[in-house]
Structure formats: structure tokens, C-alpha cells
Design a protein around this motif. Structure first.
Motif, PDB file in Angstrom:
ATOM      1  N   UNK A 126       0.830  -1.219   0.000  1.00 58.64           N
ATOM      2  CA  UNK A 126       0.000   0.000   0.000  1.00 58.64           C
ATOM      3  C   UNK A 126       0.857   1.260   0.000  1.00 58.64           C
ATOM      4  N   UNK A 127       1.978   1.205   0.737  1.00 59.41           N
ATOM      5  CA  UNK A 127       2.835   2.401   0.803  1.00 59.41           C
ATOM      6  C   UNK A 127       3.490   2.714  -0.543  1.00 59.41           C
ATOM      7  N   UNK A 128       3.674   1.681  -1.368  1.00 63.00           N
ATOM      8  CA  UNK A 128       4.223   1.926  -2.700  1.00 63.00           C
ATOM      9  C   UNK A 128       3.230   2.716  -3.554  1.00 63.00           C
ATOM     10  N   UNK A 129       1.949   2.360  -3.457  1.00 61.43           N
ATOM     11  CA  UNK A 129       0.921   3.087  -4.205  1.00 61.43           C
ATOM     12  C   UNK A 129       0.852   4.537  -3.731  1.00 61.43           C
ATOM     13  N   UNK A 130       0.965   4.726  -2.440  1.00 60.38           N
ATOM     14  CA  UNK A 130       0.986   6.075  -1.860  1.00 60.38           C
ATOM     15  C   UNK A 130       2.196   6.865  -2.390  1.00 60.38           C
ATOM     16  N   UNK A 131       3.326   6.193  -2.485  1.00 58.42           N
ATOM     17  CA  UNK A 131       4.568   6.799  -2.990  1.00 58.42           C
ATOM     18  C   UNK A 131       4.394   7.224  -4.448  1.00 58.42           C
ATOM     19  N   UNK A 132       3.783   6.356  -5.246  1.00 56.93           N
ATOM     20  CA  UNK A 132       3.527   6.702  -6.655  1.00 56.93           C
ATOM     21  C   UNK A 132       2.653   7.948  -6.748  1.00 56.93           C
ATOM     22  N   UNK A 133       1.673   8.026  -5.863  1.00 54.39           N
ATOM     23  CA  UNK A 133       0.794   9.209  -5.868  1.00 54.39           C
ATOM     24  C   UNK A 133       1.587  10.473  -5.536  1.00 54.39           C
ATOM     25  N   UNK A 134       2.473  10.373  -4.576  1.00 57.18           N
ATOM     26  CA  UNK A 134       3.311  11.532  -4.204  1.00 57.18           C
ATOM     27  C   UNK A 134       4.212  11.938  -5.369  1.00 57.18           C
ATOM     28  N   UNK A 135       4.827  10.949  -6.008  1.00 57.29           N
ATOM     29  CA  UNK A 135       5.733  11.239  -7.127  1.00 57.29           C
ATOM     30  C   UNK A 135       4.993  11.822  -8.335  1.00 57.29           C
ATOM     31  N   UNK A 136       3.720  11.498  -8.462  1.00 55.39           N
ATOM     32  CA  UNK A 136       2.959  11.928  -9.641  1.00 55.39           C
ATOM     33  C   UNK A 136       2.875  13.452  -9.775  1.00 55.39           C
ATOM     34  N   UNK A 137       3.082  14.151  -8.680  1.00 59.32           N
ATOM     35  CA  UNK A 137       3.001  15.618  -8.742  1.00 59.32           C
ATOM     36  C   UNK A 137       4.360  16.260  -9.071  1.00 59.32           C
ATOM     37  N   UNK A 152      -4.057   6.741 -11.682  1.00 57.69           N
ATOM     38  CA  UNK A 152      -3.802   7.605 -12.847  1.00 57.69           C
ATOM     39  C   UNK A 152      -4.991   8.520 -13.117  1.00 57.69           C
ATOM     40  N   UNK A 153      -6.192   7.980 -12.989  1.00 49.89           N
ATOM     41  CA  UNK A 153      -7.399   8.797 -13.202  1.00 49.89           C
ATOM     42  C   UNK A 153      -7.511   9.874 -12.117  1.00 49.89           C
ATOM     43  N   UNK A 154      -7.103   9.511 -10.904  1.00 47.97           N
ATOM     44  CA  UNK A 154      -7.143  10.459  -9.794  1.00 47.97           C
ATOM     45  C   UNK A 154      -6.162  11.614 -10.008  1.00 47.97           C
ATOM     46  N   UNK A 155      -4.944  11.281 -10.452  1.00 44.83           N
ATOM     47  CA  UNK A 155      -3.900  12.314 -10.602  1.00 44.83           C
ATOM     48  C   UNK A 155      -3.829  12.866 -12.031  1.00 44.83           C
ATOM     49  N   UNK A 156      -4.684  12.304 -12.909  1.00 45.15           N
ATOM     50  CA  UNK A 156      -4.801  12.783 -14.298  1.00 45.15           C
ATOM     51  C   UNK A 156      -3.490  12.698 -15.077  1.00 45.15           C
ATOM     52  N   UNK A 162     -13.053  -1.930 -18.624  1.00 49.21           N
ATOM     53  CA  UNK A 162     -13.761  -1.995 -17.340  1.00 49.21           C
ATOM     54  C   UNK A 162     -13.421  -0.809 -16.437  1.00 49.21           C
ATOM     55  N   UNK A 163     -12.163  -0.409 -16.451  1.00 49.48           N
ATOM     56  CA  UNK A 163     -11.707   0.685 -15.577  1.00 49.48           C
ATOM     57  C   UNK A 163     -11.847   2.064 -16.230  1.00 49.48           C
ATOM     58  N   UNK A 164     -12.403   2.083 -17.428  1.00 42.55           N
ATOM     59  CA  UNK A 164     -12.586   3.347 -18.150  1.00 42.55           C
ATOM     60  C   UNK A 164     -11.280   4.130 -18.262  1.00 42.55           C
ATOM     61  N   UNK A 165     -10.230   3.405 -18.643  1.00 42.71           N
ATOM     62  CA  UNK A 165      -8.898   4.007 -18.756  1.00 42.71           C
ATOM     63  C   UNK A 165      -8.816   5.038 -19.874  1.00 42.71           C
ATOM     64  N   UNK A 166      -9.809   5.071 -20.753  1.00 43.01           N
ATOM     65  CA  UNK A 166      -9.817   6.066 -21.832  1.00 43.01           C
ATOM     66  C   UNK A 166      -9.843   7.489 -21.281  1.00 43.01           C
ATOM     67  N   UNK A 167     -10.241   7.641 -20.028  1.00 41.09           N
ATOM     68  CA  UNK A 167     -10.244   8.967 -19.369  1.00 41.09           C
ATOM     69  C   UNK A 167      -8.859   9.602 -19.404  1.00 41.09           C
ATOM     70  N   UNK A 168      -7.818   8.758 -19.232  1.00 39.89           N
ATOM     71  CA  UNK A 168      -6.445   9.283 -19.222  1.00 39.89           C
ATOM     72  C   UNK A 168      -5.661   8.873 -20.464  1.00 39.89           C
ATOM     73  N   UNK A 169      -6.050   7.717 -21.069  1.00 39.56           N
ATOM     74  CA  UNK A 169      -5.309   7.236 -22.239  1.00 39.56           C
ATOM     75  C   UNK A 169      -3.877   6.904 -21.876  1.00 39.56           C
TER      76      UNK A 169
END
Length: 255
Positions: free
Chosen positions: A72-83, A118-122, A142-149
């Protein structure tokens, strides 16, 4: 002005001569590269590289082969790095049914979590697909990934699968295999995909194009990929280079 959309300059194979490799890339006309991190070590190395070189950008994600190691902390880390100003995509992520280190259900769960992030951080996503065409396409729907492509990295599927990905707002990226003599599918795809949705890459140090097949790949060789696509499509080399670079800059938001 070439854009290599997928490099692993953060791999151990470049520890001894990175400066020379970057020099050869510049000589070949490579102006931009995206360094892809896919686990703790390679993400840290990718971030260090993009801080050091202004022409390098980063993608960060978790590789399906190593899905079982993601916490879980890795996913959190990816979110932090995304900015971070130089992180332009999440990935590579996806499914890999060739190796059996991570069970399929674990891979799918980790893939879903990253698409949702990815959809959250665009940010666009970079897809790794090995022997999992149908499941990849179904999950992206299923995940509607077309939102971000994003990018179907080192695409090896059929023209029909490529079309399904194009319909979901994804770009098709071709690498070394398009230059291999017996690689029918990548050549068919290179001719079929609209030029404004095509990208080029090396995936270095892997999958070196002909005539360097079997050797260590490096960003300078992306020129060989562009030359092959130009030949297959009966277009000027410069036109292919200009369009694929434009496509990449637009997708990654690089002005």
C-alpha cells in the motif's frame, strides 16, 4: 528531433558508460527520453536521472512481474511522485503471463489500483503487455482508462487489438521488433495505425533493433525504428520523426 518514449537508462547495464550513451543519443538526434521506473530501485534511479538531465522525463509505476511485492505504501509513494514536475506518466503497468512470479489475480489487482490512481492524478499510463492481449483490453475498458489514455508500450499485438486500444484513447508505440525480418505483426501495425497516434521507443537496454539485435540496446537506435516505419509507410524520415515527437510531447504535456 527524435523522442524515445521508453528507456531504462536506470538499468545496471548503463552504469559504466551513461555519459557516452547519452552523447551518442544526442548525435543521432534524440532530444527527449522518458526513463521508466517499475519498482523501488528503478523508480529511485529514474528520479535521480531526471533531476540531473533537463532532456529526461520520468514515468513511475509497478511492473506486473513484481506485482506480488507491491505494498500500500508503494501506491501512496507513486501518488506523491505523480506531482513531480518531471513525472509525465504512470507505468509501466499491466499484465505479464510469460513469467509466473506474480499470480494473475495479484497482477490484475495491482493493475486496477494503478489505473485508478492515474485517473485520480490525471496522468496517462504506460502499458506492459506480455501474452495477455484480451485481459489487458478488457480491463482497460472496465476501468474506463480512456479517461487518461496513454501508451501501449512496445506493441506486439494484432492490427485488430491495436484498433481497440486506439478506440480507448491509447497511442501505439513501436520499438526494435518492427525492424526484425520475420516480425509480421509490428510491420502490419506500423502501416495501419494513424500517424498521429504512433510513437517510437527503444525499451533499451532490451530489444535492440536490426542490425544490432542481440546486443545492448540504447536510445541512439530509436533512429532505426523511425527509419523502418518511414520505409514501411513510404514516407519521408523527417515527417515520421516530426509527427512522432509531436505526438509524444502532446501526450506527456511537454511544451
Amino acid at each position: 528531433m527524435l523522442f524515445d518514449t521508453h528507456v531504462h537508462l536506470n538499468a545496471d547495464q548503463f552504469d559504466e558508460d551513461l555519459e557516452e550513451v547519452l552523447g551518442r543519443a544526442k548525435e543521432a538526434g534524440v532530444e527527449y527520453m522518458v526513463v521508466v521506473g517499475f519498482d523501488e530501485k528503478t523508480i529511485n534511479r529514474a528520479m535521480a536521472l531526471v533531476e540531473r538531465y533537463d532532456f529526461l522525463y520520468a514515468a513511475v509505476g509497478w511492473h506486473p512481474v513484481d506485482a506480488i511485492d507491491m505494498k500500500d505504501e508503494h501506491l501512496q509513494w507513486l501518488e506523491e511522485l505523480s506531482s513531480h514536475r518531471k513525472v509525465v506518466a504512470l507505468g509501466e503497468m499491466g499484465l505479464d503471463y510469460h513469467w509466473d512470479k506474480s499470480p494473475k489475480e495479484v497482477q490484475k489487482q495491482v493493475f486496477r489500483e494503478q489505473i485508478r490512481l492515474a485517473k485520480k492524478v490525471k496522468l496517462p499510463i504506460i502499458i506492459h503487455n506480455r501474452e495477455a492481449d484480451r485481459d489487458i483490453v478488457d480491463m482497460l475498458k472496465e476501468e474506463n482508462a480512456s479517461e487518461v489514455g496513454g501508451i501501449m508500450h512496445c506493441f506486439g499485438g494484432s492490427v485488430e487489438i491495436a484498433q481497440e486500444c486506439l478506440d480507448m484513447n491509447f497511442h501505439i508505440s513501436l520499438g526494435g521488433p518492427v525492424t526484425f525480418k520475420n516480425a509480421k505483426r509490428p510491420k502490419q501495425v506500423a502501416k495501419a495505425v494513424p500517424l498521429d497516434r504512433l510513437l517510437i521507443e527503444t525499451d533499451c537496454p532490451y530489444l535492440a533493433p536490426h542490425p544490432n539485435r542481440g546486443k545492448r540496446n540504447e536510445p541512439a537506435y530509436v533512429k532505426l525504428v523511425a527509419e523502418q516505419i518511414a520505409e514501411l509507410r513510404e514516407l519521408e524520415y523527417d515527417h515520421v520523426v516530426q509527427q512522432t515527437t509531436e505526438n509524444a510531447k502532446k501526450l506527456f504535456g511537454i511544451s
